[in-house]
Scaffold this active site. Structure first.
Site, PDB file in Angstrom:
ATOM      1  N   GLN A 239      12.211 -12.946   1.473  1.00 42.24           N
ATOM      2  CA  GLN A 239      11.592 -14.082   0.356  1.00 42.24           C
ATOM      3  C   GLN A 239      10.173 -13.804   1.014  1.00 42.24           C
ATOM      4  O   GLN A 239       8.977 -14.436   1.268  1.00 42.24           O
ATOM      5  CB  GLN A 239      12.594 -15.574   0.462  1.00 42.24           C
ATOM      6  CG  GLN A 239      13.019 -15.298  -0.626  1.00 42.24           C
ATOM      7  CD  GLN A 239      14.131 -16.583   0.437  1.00 42.24           C
ATOM      8  OE1 GLN A 239      14.465 -17.546  -0.410  1.00 42.24           O
ATOM      9  NE2 GLN A 239      14.489 -16.506   1.093  1.00 42.24           N
ATOM     10  N   ASP A 242       4.812 -11.904   4.412  1.00 39.13           N
ATOM     11  CA  ASP A 242       3.949 -11.887   5.647  1.00 39.13           C
ATOM     12  C   ASP A 242       4.230  -9.926   6.001  1.00 39.13           C
ATOM     13  O   ASP A 242       3.072  -9.384   7.130  1.00 39.13           O
ATOM     14  CB  ASP A 242       4.519 -12.468   6.736  1.00 39.13           C
ATOM     15  CG  ASP A 242       6.219 -12.177   7.110  1.00 39.13           C
ATOM     16  OD1 ASP A 242       7.200 -11.135   6.653  1.00 39.13           O
ATOM     17  OD2 ASP A 242       6.492 -13.084   8.019  1.00 39.13           O
ATOM     18  N   HIS A 257       9.125 -12.490  -3.067  1.00 37.53           N
ATOM     19  CA  HIS A 257       7.425 -13.465  -3.107  1.00 37.53           C
ATOM     20  C   HIS A 257       6.338 -12.762  -3.200  1.00 37.53           C
ATOM     21  O   HIS A 257       5.753 -13.496  -2.640  1.00 37.53           O
ATOM     22  CB  HIS A 257       8.274 -14.469  -2.323  1.00 37.53           C
ATOM     23  CG  HIS A 257       9.119 -15.336  -2.319  1.00 37.53           C
ATOM     24  ND1 HIS A 257       9.767 -16.567  -1.995  1.00 37.53           N
ATOM     25  CD2 HIS A 257       9.948 -15.793  -3.985  1.00 37.53           C
ATOM     26  CE1 HIS A 257      10.953 -17.310  -2.142  1.00 37.53           C
ATOM     27  NE2 HIS A 257      10.966 -16.083  -3.478  1.00 37.53           N
ATOM     28  N   CYS A 265      -7.390 -10.143  -9.847  1.00 41.01           N
ATOM     29  CA  CYS A 265      -8.325 -11.078  -9.533  1.00 41.01           C
ATOM     30  C   CYS A 265      -6.876 -12.289 -10.351  1.00 41.01           C
ATOM     31  O   CYS A 265      -6.020 -11.760 -11.153  1.00 41.01           O
ATOM     32  CB  CYS A 265      -8.666 -10.840 -10.931  1.00 41.01           C
ATOM     33  SG  CYS A 265      -9.763 -11.873 -11.489  1.00 41.01           S
ATOM     34  N   CYS A 286     -14.851  -8.967 -13.892  1.00 37.16           N
ATOM     35  CA  CYS A 286     -14.423  -9.764 -14.845  1.00 37.16           C
ATOM     36  C   CYS A 286     -15.122 -11.603 -14.435  1.00 37.16           C
ATOM     37  O   CYS A 286     -15.539 -12.383 -15.455  1.00 37.16           O
ATOM     38  CB  CYS A 286     -13.271 -10.385 -15.207  1.00 37.16           C
ATOM     39  SG  CYS A 286     -12.339 -11.369 -14.756  1.00 37.16           S
ATOM     40  N   ASN A 346      21.699 -18.769  11.153  1.00 35.08           N
ATOM     41  CA  ASN A 346      19.873 -20.190  10.668  1.00 35.08           C
ATOM     42  C   ASN A 346      20.483 -20.869  12.018  1.00 35.08           C
ATOM     43  O   ASN A 346      21.258 -20.702  11.963  1.00 35.08           O
ATOM     44  CB  ASN A 346      20.395 -20.723   9.635  1.00 35.08           C
ATOM     45  CG  ASN A 346      18.610 -21.102   8.823  1.00 35.08           C
ATOM     46  OD1 ASN A 346      18.423 -20.216   8.261  1.00 35.08           O
ATOM     47  ND2 ASN A 346      19.090 -22.472   8.733  1.00 35.08           N
TER      48      ASN A 346
HETATM   49  P1  OAD Z   1      12.603 -22.399   4.687  1.00 34.41           P
HETATM   50  O1  OAD Z   1      11.456 -23.194   5.587  1.00 34.41           O
HETATM   51  O2  OAD Z   1      13.316 -23.148   3.684  1.00 34.41           O
HETATM   52  O3  OAD Z   1      13.634 -22.168   5.215  1.00 34.41           O
HETATM   53  C1  OAD Z   1      13.802 -21.620   6.695  1.00 34.41           C
HETATM   54  C2  OAD Z   1      15.247 -21.646   7.332  1.00 34.41           C
HETATM   55  O4  OAD Z   1      15.112 -20.579   8.226  1.00 34.41           O
HETATM   56  C3  OAD Z   1      14.851 -23.032   8.027  1.00 34.41           C
HETATM   57  O5  OAD Z   1      17.148 -23.703   7.607  1.00 34.41           O
HETATM   58  C4  OAD Z   1      15.536 -23.106   9.700  1.00 34.41           C
HETATM   59  O6  OAD Z   1      16.275 -24.301   9.956  1.00 34.41           O
HETATM   60  C5  OAD Z   1      15.629 -21.680   9.918  1.00 34.41           C
HETATM   61  N1  OAD Z   1      14.815 -20.823  10.840  1.00 34.41           N
HETATM   62  C6  OAD Z   1      13.425 -21.170  11.535  1.00 34.41           C
HETATM   63  N2  OAD Z   1      13.310 -20.490  12.392  1.00 34.41           N
HETATM   64  C7  OAD Z   1      14.793 -19.849  12.707  1.00 34.41           C
HETATM   65  C8  OAD Z   1      15.043 -19.005  13.448  1.00 34.41           C
HETATM   66  N3  OAD Z   1      14.173 -18.168  14.568  1.00 34.41           N
HETATM   67  N4  OAD Z   1      16.249 -18.220  13.256  1.00 34.41           N
HETATM   68  C9  OAD Z   1      16.621 -18.562  12.359  1.00 34.41           C
HETATM   69  N5  OAD Z   1      15.850 -19.526  11.090  1.00 34.41           N
HETATM   70  C10 OAD Z   1      15.788 -20.191  11.625  1.00 34.41           C
HETATM   71  O7  OAD Z   1      11.689 -21.271   4.279  1.00 34.41           O
HETATM   72  P2  OAD Z   1      12.493 -19.906   3.262  1.00 34.41           P
HETATM   73  O8  OAD Z   1      14.108 -20.955   2.596  1.00 34.41           O
HETATM   74  O9  OAD Z   1      12.238 -18.634   3.409  1.00 34.41           O
HETATM   75  O10 OAD Z   1       8.377 -19.360  -1.283  1.00 34.41           O
HETATM   76  O11 OAD Z   1      11.411 -20.298   1.732  1.00 34.41           O
HETATM   77  C11 OAD Z   1      12.074 -20.222   0.673  1.00 34.41           C
HETATM   78  C12 OAD Z   1      10.350 -19.800   0.371  1.00 34.41           C
HETATM   79  O12 OAD Z   1       9.988 -21.256  -0.136  1.00 34.41           O
HETATM   80  C13 OAD Z   1       9.113 -18.945   0.888  1.00 34.41           C
HETATM   81  O13 OAD Z   1       9.663 -17.987   0.514  1.00 34.41           O
HETATM   82  C14 OAD Z   1       7.917 -19.908  -0.211  1.00 34.41           C
HETATM   83  C15 OAD Z   1       8.509 -21.130  -0.234  1.00 34.41           C
HETATM   84  O14 OAD Z   1       7.918 -22.159  -0.633  1.00 34.41           O
HETATM   85  C16 OAD Z   1       6.838 -19.359  -2.014  1.00 34.41           C
HETATM   86  O15 OAD Z   1       5.779 -19.912  -1.369  1.00 34.41           O
HETATM   87  C17 OAD Z   1       6.982 -18.806  -3.357  1.00 34.41           C
END
Ligand code: OAD
Length: 375
Positions: A239, A242, A257, A265, A286, A346
């Site tokens: 997801q 980067d 994502h 654009c 455009c 996690n």
């Molecule tokens: P979140 O910020 O929702 O979740 C990240 C998870 O990783 C959390 O549960 C943290 O506790 C855990 N975490 C943090 N540091 C860690 C580490 N060093 N090792 C293991 N776990 C760790 O991020 P995502 O689940 O990726 O989408 O969020 C999903 C989507 O929400 C993103 O791709 C983004 C956001 O809105 C869009 O922008 C479309």
């Protein structure tokens, strides 16, 4: 602390080798500070040069100290000095027998430094397993299980989220320091934001793009790239936008994502360059506003990435989900779409939400490193 305790030297770290032992002893002072000293029994380090060296029965038994315990003048008054007392010995290669519970983390990080520095591959996996079981007993059986599953799996897919990159100093979204605890996502990460408040949208993504330039993939990304090369994992669905899996050398990556390194654009969808976006230029075809190629709330996931991720997940006999809160649909559904075993790594594990076969609470990089040491 009672008087008896104050006089007691406790074993902080006990190490054995053929015919001898080294013990680091510690005593807690009234102040709560510790003093340390070492006690060395006769040792023969020759065997240690042999990589297949395994302790014999005689090295497993507790050694009585023959040499006198060093006197006060040789005591170390801090942990940093204490570990230096072992500098003359190849201590990471000795057989660890006991680690004081209060010093497990410190011994483990001292060991990591030595492994990175002098010893590297010379420490065999038997020895590393012993070290991790003594220093990180809370992880040991789970890490062991995961390493076995990984080695026995014929198709393994990894699903990563922002927690994969926090050890690279990139904030995640929903932790205390995460983006969405500081900025309302509706104001910067939606199609409405792109249309109605481009200045704020632009500022937010410029900040993230520039922030990434100061960061690089971490050990967790490196390990996953290495596992792919060794045939241990087949795909990474991420997801994250980067691009760090690619930078670390992974090949079979599905960016659910999108990517913050691609630009187009917002009007005619023609591609653009990063510098055009950062300088707030308009589309040269455009005149529309430029945007990064990330998926905004309200947009569909890239079809191909979704389809291929799903295919991999469905044929996997192991799916490892790393560093995601699984709060965002539809990526959150992927772990449910496999018949294989599922693992959740996690920083915070919430047992009520996730029905995984194995859950390991800890930092992604640290856990992957422990598993890597066993595979
Ligand atoms: P979140 O910020 O929702 O979740 C990240 C998870 O990783 C959390 O549960 C943290 O506790 C855990 N975490 C943090 N540091 C860690 C580490 N060093 N090792 C293991 N776990 C760790 O991020 P995502 O689940 O990726 O989408 O969020 C999903 C989507 O929400 C993103 O791709 C983004 C956001 O809105 C869009 O922008 C479309």
């Amino acid at each position: 602390m009672n008087k008896a305790m104050e006089n007691d030297w406790q074993t902080i770290l006990s190490l054995g080798a053929e015919g001898g032992s080294i013990t680091l002893l510690g005593k807690e002072q009234h102040s709560g500070e510790w003093v340390f000293k070492k006690a060395v029994n006769e040792m023969n380090f020759d065997d240690l040069e042999d990589e297949s060296f395994q302790p014999t029965k005689s090295t497993e038994k507790v050694c009585t100290l023959k040499s006198p315990i060093s006197n006060r003048g040789n005591e170390a008054t801090s942990w940093e000095k204490a570990i230096k007392l072992l500098d003359h010995y190849p201590w990471p290669m000795l057989n660890p027998r006991e680690v004081h519970p209060a010093f497990r983390k410190r011994v483990w990080s001292a060991l990591q430094k030595e492994v990175k520095g002098k010893y590297g591959d010379r420490i065999n996996s038997y020895r590393l397993k012993k070290w991790s079981s003594l220093c990180l007993p809370e992880y040991s059986p789970k890490v062991d299980t995961l390493s076995k599953w990984l080695q026995n799996s014929t198709h393994t897919t990894i699903l990563t989220g922002a927690g994969m990159s926090t050890e690279s100093n990139i904030p995640d979204f929903r932790s205390k320091e995460g983006w969405w605890n500081n900025i309302d996502p509706r104001t910067v990460a939606t199609t409405d934001a792109l249309r109605d408040d481009y200045d704020l949208f632009h500022e937010f993504y410029s900040m993230r793009i520039n922030g990434l330039k100061q960061c690089k993939p971490n050990i967790g990304h490196d390990i996953l790239a290495d596992w792919e090369q060794k045939g241990l994992i087949q795909a990474i669905a991420t997801q994250n936008v980067d691009g760090f899996h690619t930078l670390a050398g992974s090949k079979n990556i599905y960016e659910l994502h999108g990517s913050i390194h691609k630009f187009r654009c917002g009007n005619c969808a023609m591609s653009a360059e990063e510098e055009d976006f950062l300088s707030e230029s308009n589309c040269k075809y455009c005149g529309g506003k430029l945007r990064p190629g990330v998926v905004l709330f309200g947009e569909m996931l890239p079809e191909e990435s979704w389809r291929d991720s799903l295919t991999h997940i469905q044929k996997s006999d192991l799916v490892i989900v790393i560093g995601t809160s699984l709060e965002v649909y539809p990526a959150s559904q992927l772990p449910k779409m496999t018949n294989g075993k599922t693992v959740y790594i996690n920083a915070e594990v919430d047992t009520t939400h996730h029905n995984f076969d194995l859950m390991i609470e800890g930092k992604a990089g640290e856990i992957l490193k422990l598993v890597d040491e066993l595979v």
